[in-house]
Design an enzyme around this catalytic site. Structure first.
Site, PDB file in Angstrom:
ATOM      1  N   GLN A  26       0.819  -1.115  -0.048  1.00  0.00           N
ATOM      2  CA  GLN A  26      -0.050   0.133   0.094  1.00  0.00           C
ATOM      3  C   GLN A  26       0.936   1.156  -0.005  1.00  0.00           C
ATOM      4  O   GLN A  26       1.942   1.127   0.495  1.00  0.00           O
ATOM      5  CB  GLN A  26      -0.913   0.041   1.310  1.00  0.00           C
ATOM      6  CG  GLN A  26      -2.014  -0.979   1.242  1.00  0.00           C
ATOM      7  CD  GLN A  26      -3.191  -0.575   0.207  1.00  0.00           C
ATOM      8  OE1 GLN A  26      -3.195  -0.549  -1.010  1.00  0.00           O
ATOM      9  NE2 GLN A  26      -4.312  -0.011   0.811  1.00  0.00           N
ATOM     10  N   SER A  27       0.483   2.353  -0.676  1.00  0.00           N
ATOM     11  CA  SER A  27       1.385   3.460  -0.912  1.00  0.00           C
ATOM     12  C   SER A  27       1.625   4.034   0.194  1.00  0.00           C
ATOM     13  O   SER A  27       2.835   4.843   0.461  1.00  0.00           O
ATOM     14  CB  SER A  27       0.653   4.383  -2.040  1.00  0.00           C
ATOM     15  OG  SER A  27       0.771   3.632  -3.220  1.00  0.00           O
ATOM     16  N   SER A  28       0.727   4.382   1.207  1.00  0.00           N
ATOM     17  CA  SER A  28       0.864   5.343   2.408  1.00  0.00           C
ATOM     18  C   SER A  28       0.186   4.778   3.722  1.00  0.00           C
ATOM     19  O   SER A  28      -0.671   3.688   3.464  1.00  0.00           O
ATOM     20  CB  SER A  28       0.343   6.598   1.990  1.00  0.00           C
ATOM     21  OG  SER A  28      -1.098   6.320   1.903  1.00  0.00           O
ATOM     22  N   GLN A  31      -3.481   5.137   3.712  1.00  0.00           N
ATOM     23  CA  GLN A  31      -4.234   3.689   2.943  1.00  0.00           C
ATOM     24  C   GLN A  31      -4.339   2.634   3.825  1.00  0.00           C
ATOM     25  O   GLN A  31      -5.433   1.835   3.695  1.00  0.00           O
ATOM     26  CB  GLN A  31      -3.561   3.526   1.558  1.00  0.00           C
ATOM     27  CG  GLN A  31      -3.658   4.798   0.400  1.00  0.00           C
ATOM     28  CD  GLN A  31      -2.795   4.342  -0.713  1.00  0.00           C
ATOM     29  OE1 GLN A  31      -2.446   3.216  -1.132  1.00  0.00           O
ATOM     30  NE2 GLN A  31      -3.081   5.313  -1.823  1.00  0.00           N
TER      31      GLN A  31
END
Length: 484
Positions: A26-28, A31
Site C-alpha cells: 500500500q502506498s501510504s 491507505q
C-alpha cells in the site's frame, strides 16, 4: 472455502516445486488505515496460489513495503528481496493484485520482467497468469507497466495542480515553525506561549546586534537558552520541543519568511542530483525571486518584511566570497584590517599572513603580481604600524561623540541584561507551571479517586510482571539476568 481456479497449462511441475511469492503493498500509512479492504484483497492472493497448485508451505508473503510508494525501489526492501529471490532461482510464481502494486516506474518493472523471463518465473494478478518469456504475454505486461506509470503521473499532476491553485489563494495549510500556530477559527496567529515568542524575538534582536548567526549561537549557549522547535515527525498536532541552539536552527529562524508575516509557497524544490548523498527525498533552496507564491502581510509577524530582506542579505554577505562581492564576517586573529586592507599600488585586496617564530606577527601582503606569474609580491606591510595609525584616526573621529557613544554602549548592555532577565523569568514560570501540573496529577489519584489509583496500580503491576517474564526468556528461552 478455497475458490476453484482453472490450472493454466503454462504452469509446470518445475515451477510448482519452487516458491510462490505474494507481494503486498500500500502506498501510504493512510491507505493502510482507511482502505483495509484493499489490503485484505491482496492477502487473499494466497488462496489463488493454493488454487493454482502450490501447497501452503511453499507460499510466502512479502509485505515489507506496506506504507511505501511504488515510484522507486530504493527504499522498498520487500521489492528488493523479491528481485533477489527471483535472481537466485527460488521463485516459480509472483502474485500481485495488479502491476501498480509491484512497481510504478518502467525501470523497476522491466527489471522484474527480464529476471522472470530468464528464470522461467510466472507473473499472476487477480485475473490472469502471464509468462514473461512469451512474446504476447511480455507485450501485455509491458503495456501494464506503462499504464501504471502513466496513472501515477496523472495522479501527481492533478494533486500538484490543485495544491498550487490553493496555495495561490493562500489557503493551503503548510507546516508552521514553532513561533506560529493555526488559529481555531482559521488563519495563522502568533504562538500564545509567551516564552516561545520572547525566545524568537531574542534570536532576531541578537542577530541585528551581533550580525552573525554563529555569534547568536554562541550567545544563546553561553546564556543556556534553548530554542523552540516543532518536529514534523509523527501524527499531528506536533508539540513544541526545546532544543539546544545550533547554527542550522538559528538560520532556519532567521531565513524563514513566515516570521515576517508572509505566506510563501515554493521555497524548496526537488534535487535528484543529491540522491547519492543518502537523502530519501532531497531538496534544494529556490532563490527568492523564483518563489511561486509570496503573499506579504498575510498574518501577524515578528519582524517586518524589510527587516527580513535585510537579514537575508546580511546572511548572504557573511559568506566570504570577494569575487561575488561578499565581504564576509571578521575571523579570529590579531590583525585589525583583515579582509578590508587594500593595496596602494594596484588597488587590490591584500591577503593576511603571520610570520615570526611562533607565527603571531601579522603581515598584509598583496599577491597580485604573483597571480600574474611575475613571481614577486606587489608589496607587503607589517601590521602593527599600519593598525596603530588606523586606531589613532578612528579614535580622533570619535572624540566629539565620546559621551554619546559611551551612553549608547551602557544602554545596550543594560537592555541585554534586562532581556536575559526576562528570558529566565519566563523559564522559571514554565518550570513552576510544570511542577504545579505534576502536583495536580498526583493529587487526582489520592484517596478521593481510589478507583483511578487502583486501576493505575494494577496496570503498573501487570506491565512489571510482563517485563520480568520477557527478561527471563532472553536468549532463546534460557534464563538470563534482568537488565539493570
Amino acid at each position: 472455502m478455497l475458490r476453484d481456479y482453472a490450472v493454466d497449462e503454462r504452469i509446470s511441475t518445475t515451477q510448482q516445486a519452487k516458491l510462490a511469492y505474494v507481494y503486498v503493498r500500500q502506498s501510504s500509512v493512510g491507505q493502510i488505515r482507511h482502505h483495509q479492504e484493499s489490503t485484505a484483497l491482496q492477502y487473499r492472493l494466497v488462496d489463488r496460489a493454493l488454487g493454482l497448485g502450490w501447497p501452503r508451505e511453499r507460499v510466502e508473503i512479502i509485505d515489507d513495503d506496506l506504507g511505501k510508494s511504488g515510484a522507486e525501489a530504493q527504499h522498498r526492501y520487500g521489492f528488493q528481496r523479491l528481485i533477489a529471490e527471483v535472481g537466485l532461482g527460488h521463485a516459480g510464481l509472483v502474485l500481485s493484485y495488479d502491476a501498480s502494486r509491484l512497481a510504478r516506474n518502467n525501470s523497476d518493472w522491466h527489471q522484474l520482467l527480464q529476471l522472470c523471463s530468464m528464470f522461467s518465473v510466472l507473473i499472476a494478478d487477480s485475473e490472469q497468469i502471464y509468462d514473461p518469456g512469451l512474446y504476447h504475454d511480455r507485450l501485455l505486461l509491458g503495456l501494464s507497466g506503462i499504464m501504471s506509470e502513466a496513472e501515477l503521473h496523472q495522479i501527481r499532476m492533478r494533486l500538484h495542480t490543485g495544491e498550487r491553485q490553493k496555495a495561490a489563494r493562500g489557503e493551503l495549510r503548510i507546516p508552521l515553525p514553532a513561533g506560529l500556530i493555526y488559529a481555531p477559527a482559521g488563519g495563522i496567529m502568533l504562538n500564545p506561549d509567551a516564552q516561545v515568542q520572547e525566545r524568537i524575538r531574542l534570536v532576531f534582536d541578537s542577530f541585528m546586534r551581533l550580525g552573525s548567526a554563529k555569534a547568536v549561537v554562541r550567545y544563546l549557549r553561553q546564556a543556556d537558552l534553548a530554542l523552540p522547535v516543532r518536529p514534523l515527525k509523527g501524527p499531528a498536532p506536533h508539540e513544541i520541543a526545546w532544543r539546544d541552539a545550533t547554527d542550522a536552527r538559528v538560520r532556519n529562524i532567521l531565513k524563514n519568511p513566515v516570521y515576517a508575516g508572509a505566506y510563501v509557497y515554493g521555497r524548496r524544490c526537488a534535487a535528484p542530483e543529491k540522491r547519492s548523498e543518502g537523502a530519501k527525498n532531497p531538496t534544494r533552496a529556490v532563490p527568492r525571486e523564483q518563489w511561486e507564491v509570496c503573499i506579504q502581510n498575510a498574518h501577524p509577524a515578528y519582524i517586518s518584511w524589510e527587516t527580513h530582506m535585510a537579514i537575508s542579505d546580511k546572511l548572504t554577505d557573511n559568506v566570504g566570497n570577494f569575487k561575488a562581492g561578499h565581504r564576509g564576517m571578521p575571523r579570529k586573529g590579531k590583525a585589525l584590517l583583515q579582509g578590508i586592507a587594500m593595496c596602494g599600488s594596484c588597488g587590490r585586496r591584500m591577503a593576511l599572513n603571520y610570520s615570526g617564530p611562533d607565527s603571531n606577527h601579522p603581515v598584509y601582503r598583496c599577491r597580485s603580481e604573483r597571480a600574474t606569474c611575475v613571481g614577486q609580491y606587489c608589496q607587503e606591510v607589517r601590521a602593527p604600524r599600519v593598525e596603530a595609525e588606523v586606531e589613532r584616526q578612528f579614535l580622533a573621529a570619535l572624540t566629539p561623540d565620546q559621551l554619546a557613544i559611551a551612553l549608547a554602549a551602557l544602554d545596550a548592555i543594560d537592555a541585554d541584561v534586562h532581556g536575559l532577565e526576562r528570558q529566565w523569568t519566563l523559564k522559571r514560570e514554565r518550570a513552576e507551571y510544570e511542577c504545579e501540573r505534576a502536583r495536580r496529577q498526583y493529587d487526582a489519584v489520592e484517596p478521593e479517586n481510589r478507583l483511578v489509583a487502583r486501576s493505575s496500580k494494577a496496570s503498573g503491576k501487570a506491565s512489571c510482571v510482563r517485563s520480568k517474564r520477557s527478561s527471563r526468556t532472553i536468549g532463546g528461552g534460557r534464563r538470563s539476568k534482568p537488565l539493570r
